[in-house]
Write a protein that holds these residues in place. Structure first.
Motif, mmCIF file in Angstrom:
data_model
loop_
_atom_site.group_PDB
_atom_site.id
_atom_site.type_symbol
_atom_site.label_atom_id
_atom_site.label_comp_id
_atom_site.label_asym_id
_atom_site.label_seq_id
_atom_site.Cartn_x
_atom_site.Cartn_y
_atom_site.Cartn_z
ATOM 1 N N ILE A 62 0.827 -1.215 0.000
ATOM 2 C CA ILE A 62 0.000 0.000 0.000
ATOM 3 C C ILE A 62 0.861 1.265 0.000
ATOM 4 N N GLY A 63 2.140 1.080 -0.245
ATOM 5 C CA GLY A 63 3.011 2.251 -0.405
ATOM 6 C C GLY A 63 3.694 2.695 0.874
ATOM 7 N N LEU A 64 3.715 1.849 1.900
ATOM 8 C CA LEU A 64 4.344 2.223 3.173
ATOM 9 C C LEU A 64 5.585 1.356 3.401
ATOM 10 N N ARG A 65 6.349 1.225 2.341
ATOM 11 C CA ARG A 65 7.554 0.389 2.451
ATOM 12 C C ARG A 65 8.518 0.994 3.484
ATOM 13 N N GLY A 66 9.017 0.173 4.346
ATOM 14 C CA GLY A 66 9.993 0.607 5.334
ATOM 15 C C GLY A 66 9.375 1.134 6.619
ATOM 16 N N ILE A 67 8.129 1.431 6.606
ATOM 17 C CA ILE A 67 7.471 1.959 7.803
ATOM 18 C C ILE A 67 7.110 0.796 8.715
ATOM 19 N N ARG A 68 7.347 0.987 10.008
ATOM 20 C CA ARG A 68 7.059 -0.065 10.980
ATOM 21 C C ARG A 68 5.897 0.357 11.863
ATOM 22 N N LEU A 69 5.142 -0.635 12.275
ATOM 23 C CA LEU A 69 4.044 -0.373 13.208
ATOM 24 C C LEU A 69 4.497 -0.774 14.609
ATOM 25 N N GLN A 70 3.886 -0.149 15.583
ATOM 26 C CA GLN A 70 4.187 -0.508 16.977
ATOM 27 C C GLN A 70 2.890 -0.518 17.752
ATOM 28 N N ARG A 71 2.863 -1.245 18.874
ATOM 29 C CA ARG A 71 1.647 -1.364 19.660
ATOM 30 C C ARG A 71 1.931 -0.965 21.093
ATOM 31 N N GLY A 72 0.888 -0.414 21.734
ATOM 32 C CA GLY A 72 1.001 -0.040 23.134
ATOM 33 C C GLY A 72 0.651 -1.206 24.038
ATOM 34 N N GLY A 73 0.537 -0.911 25.330
ATOM 35 C CA GLY A 73 0.318 -1.932 26.345
ATOM 36 C C GLY A 73 -1.070 -2.523 26.307
ATOM 37 N N PRO A 74 -1.322 -3.417 27.265
ATOM 38 C CA PRO A 74 -2.587 -4.138 27.242
ATOM 39 C C PRO A 74 -3.775 -3.286 27.666
ATOM 40 N N GLU A 75 -3.545 -2.063 28.138
ATOM 41 C CA GLU A 75 -4.694 -1.261 28.576
ATOM 42 C C GLU A 75 -4.923 -0.120 27.581
ATOM 43 N N PHE A 76 -5.953 0.657 27.874
ATOM 44 C CA PHE A 76 -6.279 1.795 27.007
ATOM 45 C C PHE A 76 -5.188 2.851 27.126
ATOM 46 N N ALA A 77 -4.771 3.365 25.994
ATOM 47 C CA ALA A 77 -3.839 4.487 25.989
ATOM 48 C C ALA A 77 -4.628 5.732 25.628
ATOM 49 N N VAL A 78 -4.431 6.795 26.407
ATOM 50 C CA VAL A 78 -5.224 8.003 26.198
ATOM 51 C C VAL A 78 -4.296 9.148 25.822
ATOM 52 N N GLU A 79 -4.693 9.917 24.842
ATOM 53 C CA GLU A 79 -3.906 11.073 24.394
ATOM 54 C C GLU A 79 -4.855 12.253 24.274
ATOM 55 N N THR A 80 -4.485 13.336 24.818
ATOM 56 C CA THR A 80 -5.308 14.537 24.705
ATOM 57 C C THR A 80 -4.717 15.433 23.639
ATOM 58 N N LEU A 81 -5.535 15.772 22.687
ATOM 59 C CA LEU A 81 -5.054 16.581 21.570
ATOM 60 C C LEU A 81 -5.222 18.059 21.896
ATOM 61 N N ALA A 82 -4.863 18.892 20.950
ATOM 62 C CA ALA A 82 -4.933 20.333 21.153
ATOM 63 C C ALA A 82 -6.364 20.802 21.361
ATOM 64 N N SER A 83 -7.318 20.053 20.773
ATOM 65 C CA SER A 83 -8.730 20.447 20.915
ATOM 66 C C SER A 83 -9.288 20.036 22.272
ATOM 67 N N GLU A 84 -8.412 19.526 23.120
ATOM 68 C CA GLU A 84 -8.767 19.064 24.461
ATOM 69 C C GLU A 84 -9.730 17.877 24.445
ATOM 70 N N ALA A 85 -9.763 17.218 23.326
ATOM 71 C CA ALA A 85 -10.560 15.996 23.243
ATOM 72 C C ALA A 85 -9.620 14.804 23.341
ATOM 73 N N ASP A 86 -10.048 13.857 24.177
ATOM 74 C CA ASP A 86 -9.190 12.688 24.407
ATOM 75 C C ASP A 86 -9.375 11.635 23.321
ATOM 76 N N ILE A 87 -8.280 10.980 23.012
ATOM 77 C CA ILE A 87 -8.339 9.797 22.145
ATOM 78 C C ILE A 87 -7.917 8.622 23.006
ATOM 79 N N ALA A 88 -8.762 7.612 23.072
ATOM 80 C CA ALA A 88 -8.442 6.418 23.863
ATOM 81 C C ALA A 88 -8.408 5.209 22.930
#
Lengths: 438, 444
Positions: free
Chosen positions: B163-189
């Protein structure tokens, strides 16, 4: 066995529903499958409930012989081995062209719970010869009406079809001929004719010209001569078996109508004391049976008539009638059964009959088609019907013109419908004899 | 008395062949119906936790117009603004075998095969958001998101280059939900958050949405394409169960709204592996490859049930047609009779075509009066036949004679000049009067 119209309609409806399902649902496999599966299950259930074709036995009963044009019944007994007979059964027969059923399919209705049903199929005997019935096919609906069960049985039934001599057997001809027959019932024609019969005492009211003066002088009382119609004349039944005589009027062809009437006339001629001969021709002359007296002639002619075949070629009147004219030595009554299409094709017929008329008395018998009369005298006021009537009238007019021409040539003509042919022909024969035309 | 054979005649050889054909058609019909019913799995996938069926209503709620893909609808590319393409295939070059056992089904990572050509065409047509796969079939079947249901990262080795992503690697987080708060102050879990390794991103790709240590969404510019492709590393951001978690849905709406900009065209949620959009092509010759796949589409739903219904219907109709009840139906009419009737019909047709209906009617009436005269007096009275008969009728019924004579004379003399309507009226009254006359004299 085959699917009934009901099942076909169901399948078509389901097919339409399937198309709709495919158009409206993204996944309609299950629904379509359920619908079709349900129909398949119902059909299977219907088959399990319905009686099998091999469950039935059929016994038939048919007469060995019959007269052409008559109707004879085919007796049927259908028995169910297990269970009962279906309420509504339809029967069809596979038979030759010499037989006809009133309708292609005969229905038999039974009561609930019957295991045997009896019925009769009326068969019309259309042509002389041996007719066969080869197969009997039956049809009945399955219990839910989704299938038609179609058992069939091979048959080997034959019936001999003979010319119709029922007017001879039932005494109709005899009754009609009574005036010419000697005996207690000899009432009308006594005294007419030219053949001496007996002397009798002159009674007041008798024709004085009948007095035999010589014998009266010898007897010293007035004695009259009594005469009767002449006997021992020759009658030749001349039958055209060509293409045109194959036209069917009612159930029978013109040839069969003519044969029936000719046999009746042969019997009448025998009763009238005349000798009857037979001759047939089409594109070429056929067998000539010399005139013979009485019932012996009838037997020969009847036997020969049973074997006469319809010719597909056009009749050669010149050859056939010239051959006959050359064969006959003694003046005879020649009864010609023939037909023509129009005045042009009748030319040769008229010319040759005119030749025979020089030495013999010719009675030309033509059969009138009632259908033509019906078309010509329509009660429909549409222009198409009128146009057909006018063209039919033209045909009839031409026919009438030909018959008029034949009459002017001294030929006796009998133009009648098939149902009146035999009676008219015998009646004309009596007239001819009483008028001593032969 | 004759007894028919006990067993009905089955016409053995003649009957067997149609039955074999009917049986074959029936079996083929039901085979098609049962074997090509694979679309149910697709629907189950769309409705499952990792499907995107819920994305449409979410976007509509946020006043973003959407359009769902439909196998029989082909929207024009120009009418679409953005494509959302969930990917459930780990090898775009080959179709994965159908799972035979439940275990295979649970371990299956190729939940919906898509052809590489189709994928490339899709991302070249319009701006596209591609959702990478993350879960195996176990999640679809059991509905439980378990660590063991995750697709091993090594299994992405084939699909990423494709699909055109040669060389790019994926990674995974831990077994629980990972939460990130963006600039819009909305969380991504995200559960077992799957992100791109930023260090492996090539120059043609840039991070569009960061997440923790990686990139959740990257934007890449494929070769020979004018449109940017956005790859979402973790489909849980936008799929059915992920939308309901934290503020994922709000973030998705913000993200997609940003991509759309002022574009009013709808977002195309493309759940089909097929190329359904219609391109306006120029008149030049277009070369394309034909393969077995095109032919197979004739047997996919809904054609599968159409063929099945057609085969079953054909079988039923053929079955009915192959069995006859009784003998052949023949035309028993005598040809000689037919020839006479045909001659009459032909002559009548010619009479009508000549256009002399009036004269024809006059002749008809004339002949009928002659017949009546012949019936009354016998012989042929010639031209005076009508007059003689009418004279006789006048003595018996003067009124009827006057009416009948008038109509008959009118038809014989004036019929050629009458209009068709007038002719019809006069004929009708002539027939009515003729019936009365025949009551006196008997039928003609």
């Amino acid at each position: 066995m085959r699917p009934s119209r009901r099942l076909i309609a169901l399948v078509l409806a389901l097919a339409a529903a399937t198309v709709l399902i495919g158009l409206t649902r993204q996944d309609g496999n299950l629904i379509a499958g359920v619908l079709w599966g349900a129909v398949a299950l119902v059909a299977l259930f219907d088959l399990l409930l319905s009686p099998a074709a091999r469950n039935f036995t059929v016994v038939t009963d048919l007469a060995d012989a019959g007269f052409v044009g008559s109707t004879t019944p085919l007796g049927l007994t259908i028995t169910a081995g297990k269970g009962t007979i279906p309420r509504h059964i339809e029967i069809r027969l596979t038979h030759g062209a010499k037989l006809a059923m009133p309708t292609p399919t005969v229905s038999l209705e039974t009561d609930e719970g019957q295991s045997t049903v009896q019925g009769e199929i009326p068969l019309t005997l259309l042509e002389r010869g041996t007719a066969n019935i080869n197969r009997l096919s039956m049809r009945f609906a399955s219990r839910l009406g989704l299938f038609e069960i179609l058992p069939a049985w091979p048959l080997d039934l034959e019936i001999d079809i003979a010319p119709d001599i029922s007017p001879v057997l039932n005494g109709e001809i005899h009754t009609q001929m009574l005036p010419l027959i000697d005996g207690l019932k000899d009432v009308n024609l006594k005294g007419e004719g030219s053949e001496f019969r007996q002397l009798r005492e002159f009674q007041t009211g008798m024709d004085p010209r009948s007095i035999d003066w010589k014998r009266s002088a010898r007897m010293r009382s007035l004695v009259a001569r009594e005469t009767h119609a002449e006997r021992n004349h020759q009658i030749i039944l001349c039958l055209d078996t060509g293409y045109l005589m194959g036209e069917r009027i009612g159930n029978l062809s013109k040839l069969d109508h003519s044969i029936n009437a000719a046999l009746s006339l042969a019997w009448a001629g025998g009763l009238g004391g005349d000798n009857v001969g037979f001759y047939s021709f089409d594109s070429r002359p056929h067998q000539f049976i010399p005139p013979q007296p009485g019932r012996r002639a009838f037997g020969h002619i009847q036997k020969h008539c049973a074997t006469i075949q319809q010719e597909t070629a056009e009749t050669n009147h010149t050859l056939g009638l010239t051959q006959l004219n050359g064969t006959l030595a003694r003046r005879s009554l020649v009864v010609v059964f023939s037909d023509f299409v129009d005045s042009v094709t009748a030319e040769l017929l008229a010319e040759n009959l005119a030749v025979i008329t020089r030495q013999h008395l010719v009675l030309y018998v033509a059969l009138r088609d009632p259908e033509l009369h019906r078309i010509a005298h329509t009660t429909d006021v549409s222009m198409d019907a009128i146009a057909k009537a006018v063209s039919a009238q033209q045909l009839m007019r031409e026919r009438r013109a030909v018959l008029d021409r034949l009459r002017r040539l001294g030929i006796l003509c009998l133009d009648t419908t098939p149902d009146q042919l035999t009676a008219s022909l015998v009646s004309r024969y009596i007239d001819i004899k009483s008028q001593e035309l032969i | 008395m004759a007894k028919a054979p006990d067993n009905p005649d089955r016409g053995q050889n003649a009957a067997i062949i149609p039955m074999v054909v009917v049986g074959g058609l029936l079996v083929a019909g039901f085979f098609l119906m049962t074997m090509f019913g694979g679309n149910a799995r697709d629907r189950a996938l769309d409705a499952s936790a990792i499907g995107v069926k819920a994305l449409g209503p979410w976007l509509q709620q946020a006043d973003i117009p959407i359009r769902n893909s439909h196998p029989r609808l082909h929207p024009a590319v120009a009418d679409l603004g953005l494509r959302i393409l969930p990917l459930y295939d780990l090898d775009l070059r080959h179709n994965a075998p159908e799972p035979d056992t439940v275990k295979d089904m649970l371990n299956n990572g190729n939940l919906r095969d898509i052809l590489l050509d189709n994928f490339n065409d899709k991302i070249k047509e319009i701006q596209t958001v591609v959702m990478l796969p993350k879960w195996r079939g176990a999640l679809v079947e059991t509905g439980i998101a378990h660590e063991q249901s995750l697709i091993p990262l090594d299994d992405f080795d084939k699909v990423l280059p494709q699909i055109g992503l040669r060389g790019i690697r994926l990674q995974r987080g831990g077994p629980e939900f990972a939460v990130e708060t963006l600039a819009s102050e909305a969380d991504i879990a995200l559960f077992h958050a799957q992100t791109f390794n930023r260090s492996t991103l090539p120059k043609t790709c840039k991070t569009e949405m960061p997440f923790k240590t990686g990139a959740l969404v990257i934007a890449c510019q494929p070769d020979k394409s004018n449109h940017t492709v956005y790859f979402v590393s973790d489909p849980d951001l936008m799929n059915n169960h992920g939308l309901a978690v934290a503020d994922n849905a709000a973030n998705v709406i913000t993200f997609l709204s940003g991509l759309r900009g002022d574009d009013e065209r709808p977002v195309y949620i493309d759940r089909s592996p097929d190329l359904l959009t219609a391109l306006e092509r120029d008149d030049q010759r277009q070369d394309y490859k034909r393969g077995v796949t095109e032919f197979e589409r004739f047997f996919q739903y809904p054609f599968s049930i159409y063929w099945a219904a057609l085969l079953i219907t054909l079988a039923a109709v053929y079955w009915r047609g192959s069995k006859r009840f009784g003998p052949f139906q023949t035309d028993n009419r005598n040809t000689r009779e037919m020839s006479k009737c045909a001659a009459i019909d032909a002559k009548a047709r010619l009479l009508r075509l000549s256009g002399n209906d009036g004269r024809m009617v006059a002749d008809f009436v004339h002949v009928q009066l002659q017949d009546l005269s012949h019936q009354s007096f016998g012989g042929d009275a010639g031209q005076k036949a009508e007059a003689r008969f009418l004279k006789l009728l006048r003595r018996r019924n003067p009124d009827l004679a006057q009416d009948f004579g008038g109509v008959a004379r009118s038809l014989m003399q004036d019929a050629p000049a009458m209009s068709p309507q007038q002719l019809h009226r006069q004929l009708a009254s002539y027939h009515a009067l003729l019936q009365k006359v025949m009551e006196h004299h008997g039928p003609i």
